[in-house]
Every structure is written in structure tokens, then in C-alpha cells.
Design a protein around this motif. Structure first.
Motif, PDB file in Angstrom:
ATOM      1  N   GLY A 196      -2.793  -7.053  16.077  1.00 53.03           N
ATOM      2  CA  GLY A 196      -3.587  -7.526  17.198  1.00 53.03           C
ATOM      3  C   GLY A 196      -2.919  -8.647  17.954  1.00 53.03           C
ATOM      4  O   GLY A 196      -2.085  -9.388  17.422  1.00 53.03           O
ATOM      5  N   THR A 197      -3.312  -8.805  19.215  1.00 50.55           N
ATOM      6  CA  THR A 197      -2.712  -9.838  20.059  1.00 50.55           C
ATOM      7  C   THR A 197      -3.321 -11.215  19.815  1.00 50.55           C
ATOM      8  O   THR A 197      -2.795 -12.211  20.307  1.00 50.55           O
ATOM      9  CB  THR A 197      -2.860  -9.471  21.540  1.00 50.55           C
ATOM     10  N   ILE A 198      -4.452 -11.281  19.075  1.00 48.04           N
ATOM     11  CA  ILE A 198      -4.999 -12.541  18.593  1.00 48.04           C
ATOM     12  C   ILE A 198      -5.420 -12.334  17.141  1.00 48.04           C
ATOM     13  O   ILE A 198      -5.477 -11.204  16.652  1.00 48.04           O
ATOM     14  CB  ILE A 198      -6.198 -13.039  19.436  1.00 48.04           C
ATOM     15  N   ASP A 199      -5.737 -13.401  16.429  1.00 44.30           N
ATOM     16  CA  ASP A 199      -6.167 -13.290  15.042  1.00 44.30           C
ATOM     17  C   ASP A 199      -7.422 -12.435  14.940  1.00 44.30           C
ATOM     18  O   ASP A 199      -8.337 -12.537  15.770  1.00 44.30           O
ATOM     19  CB  ASP A 199      -6.448 -14.677  14.462  1.00 44.30           C
ATOM     20  N   ASN A 200      -7.462 -11.587  13.912  1.00 43.12           N
ATOM     21  CA  ASN A 200      -8.589 -10.692  13.655  1.00 43.12           C
ATOM     22  C   ASN A 200      -8.806  -9.696  14.790  1.00 43.12           C
ATOM     23  O   ASN A 200      -9.926  -9.243  15.025  1.00 43.12           O
ATOM     24  CB  ASN A 200      -9.882 -11.483  13.405  1.00 43.12           C
ATOM     25  N   GLY A 201      -7.721  -9.359  15.491  1.00 39.15           N
ATOM     26  CA  GLY A 201      -7.770  -8.368  16.554  1.00 39.15           C
ATOM     27  C   GLY A 201      -6.957  -7.131  16.216  1.00 39.15           C
ATOM     28  O   GLY A 201      -6.407  -6.484  17.120  1.00 39.15           O
ATOM     29  N   ASP A 202      -6.887  -6.773  14.937  1.00 35.27           N
ATOM     30  CA  ASP A 202      -6.083  -5.647  14.485  1.00 35.27           C
ATOM     31  C   ASP A 202      -6.694  -4.315  14.891  1.00 35.27           C
ATOM     32  O   ASP A 202      -7.880  -4.216  15.216  1.00 35.27           O
ATOM     33  CB  ASP A 202      -5.912  -5.691  12.966  1.00 35.27           C
ATOM     34  N   HIS A 203      -5.862  -3.256  14.836  1.00 29.64           N
ATOM     35  CA  HIS A 203      -6.373  -1.914  15.113  1.00 29.64           C
ATOM     36  C   HIS A 203      -5.583  -0.880  14.322  1.00 29.64           C
ATOM     37  O   HIS A 203      -4.428  -1.099  13.949  1.00 29.64           O
ATOM     38  CB  HIS A 203      -6.322  -1.597  16.618  1.00 29.64           C
ATOM     39  N   ASP A 204      -6.224   0.268  14.086  1.00 25.15           N
ATOM     40  CA  ASP A 204      -5.605   1.425  13.431  1.00 25.15           C
ATOM     41  C   ASP A 204      -6.238   2.670  14.055  1.00 25.15           C
ATOM     42  O   ASP A 204      -7.395   2.984  13.773  1.00 25.15           O
ATOM     43  CB  ASP A 204      -5.833   1.388  11.921  1.00 25.15           C
ATOM     44  N   PHE A 205      -5.497   3.359  14.929  1.00 24.23           N
ATOM     45  CA  PHE A 205      -6.016   4.505  15.679  1.00 24.23           C
ATOM     46  C   PHE A 205      -5.234   5.762  15.322  1.00 24.23           C
ATOM     47  O   PHE A 205      -4.019   5.708  15.083  1.00 24.23           O
ATOM     48  CB  PHE A 205      -5.868   4.308  17.197  1.00 24.23           C
ATOM     49  N   GLN A 206      -5.931   6.904  15.349  1.00 30.08           N
ATOM     50  CA  GLN A 206      -5.252   8.190  15.292  1.00 30.08           C
ATOM     51  C   GLN A 206      -6.101   9.238  15.996  1.00 30.08           C
ATOM     52  O   GLN A 206      -7.331   9.164  15.996  1.00 30.08           O
ATOM     53  CB  GLN A 206      -4.948   8.608  13.862  1.00 30.08           C
ATOM     54  N   ARG A 207      -5.411  10.218  16.595  1.00 31.90           N
ATOM     55  CA  ARG A 207      -6.098  11.266  17.344  1.00 31.90           C
ATOM     56  C   ARG A 207      -5.319  12.565  17.215  1.00 31.90           C
ATOM     57  O   ARG A 207      -4.074  12.568  17.274  1.00 31.90           O
ATOM     58  CB  ARG A 207      -6.209  10.899  18.826  1.00 31.90           C
ATOM     59  N   ALA A 208      -6.039  13.659  17.024  1.00 29.50           N
ATOM     60  CA  ALA A 208      -5.454  14.999  17.033  1.00 29.50           C
ATOM     61  C   ALA A 208      -6.289  15.855  17.972  1.00 29.50           C
ATOM     62  O   ALA A 208      -7.524  15.851  17.896  1.00 29.50           O
ATOM     63  CB  ALA A 208      -5.439  15.596  15.635  1.00 29.50           C
ATOM     64  N   SER A 209      -5.636  16.569  18.861  1.00 28.59           N
ATOM     65  CA  SER A 209      -6.372  17.400  19.816  1.00 28.59           C
ATOM     66  C   SER A 209      -5.552  18.633  20.158  1.00 28.59           C
ATOM     67  O   SER A 209      -4.316  18.625  20.087  1.00 28.59           O
ATOM     68  CB  SER A 209      -6.710  16.618  21.091  1.00 28.59           C
ATOM     69  N   GLY A 210      -6.249  19.703  20.523  1.00 26.20           N
ATOM     70  CA  GLY A 210      -5.566  20.937  20.888  1.00 26.20           C
ATOM     71  C   GLY A 210      -6.472  21.829  21.707  1.00 26.20           C
ATOM     72  O   GLY A 210      -7.703  21.686  21.702  1.00 26.20           O
ATOM     73  N   ASP A 591       2.368  -6.234  28.533  1.00 26.19           N
ATOM     74  CA  ASP A 591       1.025  -6.347  29.089  1.00 26.19           C
ATOM     75  C   ASP A 591       0.559  -7.779  28.955  1.00 26.19           C
ATOM     76  O   ASP A 591       0.869  -8.456  27.963  1.00 26.19           O
ATOM     77  CB  ASP A 591       0.055  -5.410  28.366  1.00 26.19           C
ATOM     78  N   ASN A 592      -0.204  -8.252  29.960  1.00 22.00           N
ATOM     79  CA  ASN A 592      -0.630  -9.644  30.022  1.00 22.00           C
ATOM     80  C   ASN A 592       0.590 -10.561  29.960  1.00 22.00           C
ATOM     81  O   ASN A 592       0.689 -11.468  29.128  1.00 22.00           O
ATOM     82  CB  ASN A 592      -1.616  -9.966  28.883  1.00 22.00           C
ATOM     83  N   LEU A 593       1.492 -10.316  30.875  1.00 22.24           N
ATOM     84  CA  LEU A 593       2.801 -10.966  30.865  1.00 22.24           C
ATOM     85  C   LEU A 593       2.719 -12.479  30.917  1.00 22.24           C
ATOM     86  O   LEU A 593       3.571 -13.185  30.366  1.00 22.24           O
ATOM     87  CB  LEU A 593       3.618 -10.442  32.059  1.00 22.24           C
ATOM     88  N   TRP A 594       1.673 -13.014  31.544  1.00 24.05           N
ATOM     89  CA  TRP A 594       1.574 -14.461  31.709  1.00 24.05           C
ATOM     90  C   TRP A 594       0.696 -15.111  30.636  1.00 24.05           C
ATOM     91  O   TRP A 594       0.383 -16.290  30.739  1.00 24.05           O
ATOM     92  CB  TRP A 594       1.031 -14.803  33.101  1.00 24.05           C
ATOM     93  N   GLY A 595       0.298 -14.353  29.626  1.00 24.83           N
ATOM     94  CA  GLY A 595      -0.498 -14.932  28.543  1.00 24.83           C
ATOM     95  C   GLY A 595      -1.878 -15.379  28.981  1.00 24.83           C
ATOM     96  O   GLY A 595      -2.410 -16.381  28.481  1.00 24.83           O
ATOM     97  N   GLU A 596      -2.504 -14.633  29.895  1.00 23.52           N
ATOM     98  CA  GLU A 596      -3.830 -14.984  30.410  1.00 23.52           C
ATOM     99  C   GLU A 596      -4.870 -14.871  29.299  1.00 23.52           C
ATOM    100  O   GLU A 596      -4.877 -13.917  28.527  1.00 23.52           O
ATOM    101  CB  GLU A 596      -4.189 -14.044  31.553  1.00 23.52           C
ATOM    102  N   GLU A 609      -0.781 -11.423  24.635  1.00 22.56           N
ATOM    103  CA  GLU A 609       0.399 -10.744  25.160  1.00 22.56           C
ATOM    104  C   GLU A 609       0.837  -9.624  24.216  1.00 22.56           C
ATOM    105  O   GLU A 609       0.753  -9.761  22.999  1.00 22.56           O
ATOM    106  CB  GLU A 609       1.538 -11.741  25.330  1.00 22.56           C
ATOM    107  N   GLN A 610       1.320  -8.527  24.801  1.00 26.00           N
ATOM    108  CA  GLN A 610       1.852  -7.420  24.014  1.00 26.00           C
ATOM    109  C   GLN A 610       3.157  -6.946  24.631  1.00 26.00           C
ATOM    110  O   GLN A 610       3.216  -6.659  25.823  1.00 26.00           O
ATOM    111  CB  GLN A 610       0.862  -6.259  23.946  1.00 26.00           C
ATOM    112  N   TYR A 611       4.216  -6.887  23.802  1.00 24.29           N
ATOM    113  CA  TYR A 611       5.522  -6.398  24.225  1.00 24.29           C
ATOM    114  C   TYR A 611       5.925  -5.239  23.322  1.00 24.29           C
ATOM    115  O   TYR A 611       5.759  -5.309  22.101  1.00 24.29           O
ATOM    116  CB  TYR A 611       6.583  -7.500  24.136  1.00 24.29           C
TER     117      TYR A 611
END
Length: 619
Positions: A196-210, A591-596, A609-611
Motif C-alpha cells: 500500500g501507498t500508506i500504512d495499512n493500505g495493502d491489497h491483494d487482487f486477482q481476476r479471471a474472466s473469459g 501516480d500521484n507524482l507530487w505526493g498529494e 505515491e506509486q511508481y
């Protein structure tokens, strides 16, 4: 519910066999309907930075949409249009609006790969009143694309321990002994995770489609199944009590869509789907026993829309949808756990040709909304459009429209406890109604385009979520009457090796809650007074492409917001395609290049911020 799906599948298959044969008998039908449409995007970037793409990706830089995210857009995103709230916005795929009866927070949980869908069309005014269902302000509409024999495999990494893996592939082939029919198969698997981009902002995503696709000379049929699982956390995700909240969502979608062209300038589209969404919400990840909730919603629907051209001057536009839903919940009362929705819209159209390649179009009709639990509502729809095609193929369009629409509140707003709990319902909420009048002008020239509109919207009995400083509840559902004045300007300039997309929007609201104990609004009064976007696509060489989106906003003041009321966000992507490796793309993105740190939802921390660096091989 299963019976409804069976009926829908039978109806769609019957239409495929009977109407396709009728269309084949018509003279020169295929030559009339085979058109190439070039769709332009209103953002420079087409892919997100912190995960794989979803139906909400990059909408935060779309000038027609205000996206208010928790964690990131693909985690939990409230999509608002023209100063509405998240439950005023519908998501339409094919002919059907996809609904979540619990809350509009989950409307965008749609497990479809972006390659399968067209660019988003934002329907407002008369078009939303015609096609939207239970979405009184706007609808984000997508069409099913044709399957191509192509594919890609991607990997990515970035700060915050971000990783991404994705594979997508499609194949299309002609049926044996047929020149008019093709069959296609398309599938994808995507996953991403990060701290995550801040503390306690983690994620775990998955998707399958057809999907499987059958295409004829005048028809397209798609059978789709998608499954998506998302876990993510965020401090103060829904409450202002300084806790680390989490969501665990699982979404399944089965959808059948058939689109048929017939005669000249006539078409219809049928859609049927079943969507199941499960949610495990935890108020405090450190102490889950304090409060946690389990919900499961099930929605089955069948929809039909189209345009029947009776003559060259007269046509009938129509749309209808039936939805039945249910919910199982540990925190909602048992007296409101199912509902049926009915929507029918009819909009006759008359075209009048004028001199010098000018055309005047009149549309006047009505929509009827009803449920088995709420009062019904009839709504007026109408517009007048003056279109001019110039000798050099440039054009200008002037229109005036008036549209009414209505919707009912979700189960969280009307089906839970009205005396306590984190989210307090209101049993007195009535059907919401909207009246919208607007004047618009579009200019399309060889190297530039301008779209502009001024509108005035009156919302009555809008179900908003509010906060009182003296209450123990995080949010309470309350009705509000709001008048909104808005201005939209969008300009696109095309250069030899670049494209510039810029916009400005203005909103002004006056509200009446009819109560004195409301101190803040999380949604209805969370809007930008002024908003400017600037996107640039630049290709300095054959192997380098730069895409940048910028958004500056001045937000309406809110006592729950920490920090400034203005913000500047930037999304930057540098893509390199080495000529020595055909099909290879290497991308650097930020994303969020200026750390807003701007709080898009008052009291909820903004994203960091995410790079990332990623590589994709395309075939």
C-alpha cells in the motif's frame, strides 16, 4: 431466480436464430450496418499504475466524472457524475445496468477484462433517462468489443512491494464452410499485491474472466463469465474513528449478450446476467471482534434496448429492464432483503432535413419506473438537436434537453437499524427524483474538437450519508433536496505527433436537509467547485511514447476533511518499444507524482505515491 435466467437465455438464443435468418433475407443489410467507428479517450493514460485495469481505471482523470477513491480507484471507488453521489451513477454493459442492492460502493465491482469492453461512454440527461436504471444522474456505459487473434503477457514491480502478473489472449476464426460467421474465444488472468501507498493500505487482487463470441454479418453474441477476489485495507475507510478497516470482496458475473442489426438503421440488444457479490467488512483489523459484517447479494436481470427506424424520418428508441435481487446479511434487518425493479423507456424520434446539410431532430417520450416495494414514477424525456455537416466534413451540433429520472435507495440506507450502529438507516426514505435541463454545443473540426454544456439539475429526496458531531454513528442516511448548476468544457487538439486533452468544470449547489442536527455530508456536498484536467499524449520517436494526465481541483469546504481543499494529481507513463524486440513494451509509470495527500472522501486519508516498472510482450 434460476428460472429467470433460463427464460432469459432461451429468449436470447431464440432471437439469435430467428432474427438473424430474417436479417439475412433483407437486401443489402450488411453493407448498411458495416461501419468503422474510431473511439477517442478523454484521458491520456489507459492503464492504472498500482494494479491491473478495471472498469473504473483512469476515470479519476476523466473530466465528465469525479472519482472518489479509498486506497485506490480499483480498490473501492465512488464514481460520481455532475455533482451527484455514488448511488446516482449506474454501470451499463451491453443493454443491462449492473446493480448491487446493498450499496452503490460496489456498483463498479465488475470482473471484466478491459480488452473486452469499449471506451466508457458517460450518459447524462436524456440518454441517461432513456438507458439508465436506478441511476438518476448518469450512467457509465460500455459495449462488447470484437475478439481479435492477439494477446499479451505482463509483469510489473514497484515501490511498496508492488508486484503484478497478467496474461490475456484471444482467438477468432471463421466457422467451417462459412464466410459470414466467426467464432472467438478470449480469456485473461490478472493478479497484483502490495503493502500500500500508506500504512495499512495493502491489497491483494486477482481476476479471471473469459468469453465466447459468435459474430455474423448482422449480429454479435457474447457469453461471458468472470470471477474476482479483492482484499484491501485503509485507515478510516468508511468511518472517521481512526481505525484500520478492511474489505474482502468476491464477485461472480455470468452474462449473455446479443446485438442484432436489421433493416436500415435499426438495431436491438438483449442482455441477461446473474451477479453475486460477497463482502466481509472488518471495522478494526487489530480487533475484528469489535465489529464485522458479512453480506451476500444476488442479482438476476434481463434487459432489452434498441432503435427501430420506421422511415427515414421517424424512429422509436426504447429500453426496458427487469431486475430481481436478494441479500443475506449479518447486520441488516430481515424485513427488507429482496426487491424487484421494472423500467420501461420509450423515446420517439423525428428527423427533419434542412438546407445546406443541416438536420433537426426532435425526441419526446417518457420512462416508467416501479418496484414491488416502492411507489412508481413516470418521467418525461425530451430533446431537440440541430446538426450541421460542413462541406469539409467538419460539423457542429447544438442541443437543448429536458429529462426526468428516479431511483430508490439501497439496502444499507433503508434496510438496517435506524437507532444505532456504525451505519444508521432511515425507514422514511422515499423514491428520489431528478429533473435536468441543459444546453450543449459541440464543434468538430479537422484537428480539434470542443464539447460544452451548461445544465441545471433539481434533486428531490436524494438519499445522502451525513455525520453529526453528537452522534455515535459513523454515518446516517438522510434525504436532501439539492439544486445544482454546472458548466462543462472539453477540448481536444490533435497535432502531428501529439494530442492534447483539456477540460474545465464548474459546480454550484444549494441544499436543504430539513434538519438542524447535520454537521457534515460525506457525499452530496463533497464536490469540486472548480476542476481542470490536462492530458497529453506525445510520441517524439517511433519507439518512445509519453502519456501524462493532470487534475487540479478546488473542493467545497467540509469540516471532516483534514488538510487543504485544493489538490493537484499527476499520472505519468513512459513507454519504450525497442525495435530490436518486436512486440515488447517497457513502461515506467508514476501516480500521484507530487505526493498529494488530499482526502477525496472527507476524513479518509488520500492515497500516496506509486511508481512501477513493467514489461509486456504482445502477440
Amino acid at each position: 431466480m434460476i428460472r429467470v435466467v433460463q427464460i432469459a437465455l432461451s429468449a436470447l438464443l431464440f432471437s439469435l436464430s430467428s432474427v438473424s435468418s430474417a436479417a439475412d433475407d433483407a437486401n443489402d443489410v450488411s453493407t448498411d450496418i458495416e461501419k468503422i467507428t474510431v473511439q477517442g479517450s478523454t484521458t491520456a493514460n489507459t492503464k492504472p499504475v498500482g494494479t491491473f485495469g478495471s472498469p473504473v481505471s483512469n476515470l479519476e482523470y476523466d473530466p465528465r466524472v469525479d472519482l472518489q477513491s479509498r486506497n485506490m480507484a480499483e480498490a473501492q471507488a465512488d464514481v460520481t457524475i455532475r455533482g451527484g453521489i455514488f448511488e446516482n451513477t449506474g454501470f451499463r454493459v451491453g443493454s443491462a445496468t449492473l446493480l448491487d442492492p446493498q450499496t452503490g460502493h460496489y456498483f463498479a465491482e465488475i470482473p471484466i477484462a478491459q480488452e473486452m469492453l469499449s471506451n466508457a461512454k458517460v450518459l447524462t440527461g436524456a440518454d441517461n433517462a432513456l438507458f439508465g436504471v436506478n441511476s438518476s444522474v448518469g450512467t457509465v456505459s460500455r459495449d462488447w468489443t470484437l475478439i481479435n487473434t492477439a494477446g499479451s503477457a505482463s509483469i510489473g514491480a514497484g515501490n511498496n512491494n508492488f508486484t503484478l502478473q497478467r496474461v490475456h489472449s484471444g482467438v477468432s476464426m471463421a466457422l467451417a464452410d462459412s464466410t459470414d460467421w466467426t467464432i472467438g474465444f478470449e480469456g485473461e488472468y490478472s493478479r497484483s499485491e502490495s503493502d500500500g501507498t500508506i500504512d495499512n493500505g495493502d491489497h491483494d487482487f486477482q481476476r479471471a474472466s473469459g468469453r465466447i463470441q459468435l459474430v455474423g454479418s448482422s449480429s454479435q453474441t457474447d457469453l461471458f463469465f468472470g470471477s474476482q477476489e479483492k482484499f484491501f485495507g485503509w485507515p478510516n475507510m468508511y468511518t472517521p474513528f481512526n481505525v484500520n478497516e478492511t474489505e474482502d470482496l468476491k464477485t461472480r458475473l455470468l452474462l449473455l449478450n446479443h446485438k442484432q442489426h436489421y433493416s436500415r438503421d435499426s438495431t436491438f440488444e438483449m442482455s441477461a446476467y446473474n451477479r453475486r457479490n460477497t463482502d466481509h467488512y472488518v471495522f478494526s483489523r487489530e480487533n475484528p471482534e469489535i465489529f464485522e459484517a458479512f453480506h451476500e447479494t444476488d442479482v438476476t436481470s434481463i434487459a432489452l434496448s434498441g432503435r427501430h427506424a420506421q422511415t427515414a424520418s421517424f424512429a422509436l428508441n426504447y429500453s426496458t429492464q427487469f431486475i430481481t435481487d436478494s441479500i443475506e446479511s449479518t447486520t441488516l434487518e430481515n424485513n427488507f432483503t429482496s426487491r424487484e425493479y421494472y423500467k420501461l423507456s420509450v423515446l420517439p424520434e423525428y428527423r427533419m432535413s434542412l438546407q445546406d446539410d443541416q438536420q433537426l431532430t426532435f425526441r419526446l417520450g417518457a420512462a416508467f419506473d416501479d418496484t414491488n416495494r416502492d411507489d412508481s414514477q413516470a418521467s418525461l424525456i425530451g430533446d431537440v438537436t440541430w446538426n450541421t455537416i460542413n462541406a469539409d466534413d467538419t460539423s457542429q451540433t447544438l442541443y437543448l434537453s429536458y429529462a426526468e429520472a428516479s431511483q430508490v435507495a439501497g439496502y444499507t440506507a433503508i434496510g438496517g437499524s435506524d437507532s444505532g450502529g456504525l451505519f444508521r438507516s432511515n425507514y422514511d426514505l422515499e423514491r428520489e427524483t431528478t429533473k435536468n435541463i441543459e444546453l450543449g454545443l459541440a464543434l468538430d473540426r479537422e484537428t480539434w474538437r470542443l464539447d460544452s454544456a451548461i445544465f441545471y439539475r433539481q434533486d428531490d429526496d436524494l438519499a445522502d450519508w451525513t455525520y453529526s458531531l453528537s452522534s455515535t454513528s459513523a454515518r446516517s442516511a438522510n434525504p436532501v433536496d439539492i439544486n445544482t448548476l454546472g458548466v462543462e468544457l472539453l477540448a481536444v487538439k490533435r497535432l502531428d505527433n501529439a494530442e492534447i486533452i483539456t477540460s474545465y468544470t464548474f459546480l454550484d449547489k444549494s441544499e436543504n436537509y430539513g434538519a438542524t442536527d447535520i454537521d457534515a455530508s460525506f457525499y452530496a456536498l463533497n464536490y469540486p467547485d472548480h476542476r481542470v484536467t490536462l492530458g497529453v499524449i506525445w510520441r517524439p520517436t517511433d519507439i518512445v511514447e509519453v502519456r501524462v494526465d493532470n487534475e487540479w481541483r478546488k473542493q467545497e469546504e467540509n469540516i471532516l476533511r483534514n488538510g487543504d481543499d485544493d489538490a493537484l494529481f499527476t499520472h505519468l507513463t513512459l513507454k519504450m518499444s525497442p525495435s530490436q524486440f518486436n512486440g515488447l513494451d517497457i513502461m515506467l509509470a508514476a501516480d500521484n507524482l507530487w505526493g498529494e495527500s488530499f482526502e477525496e472522501v472527507p476524513g479518509t486519508p488520500g492515497r500516496g505515491e506509486q511508481y512501477t516498472i513493467s514489461a509486456a510482450y504482445n502477440w
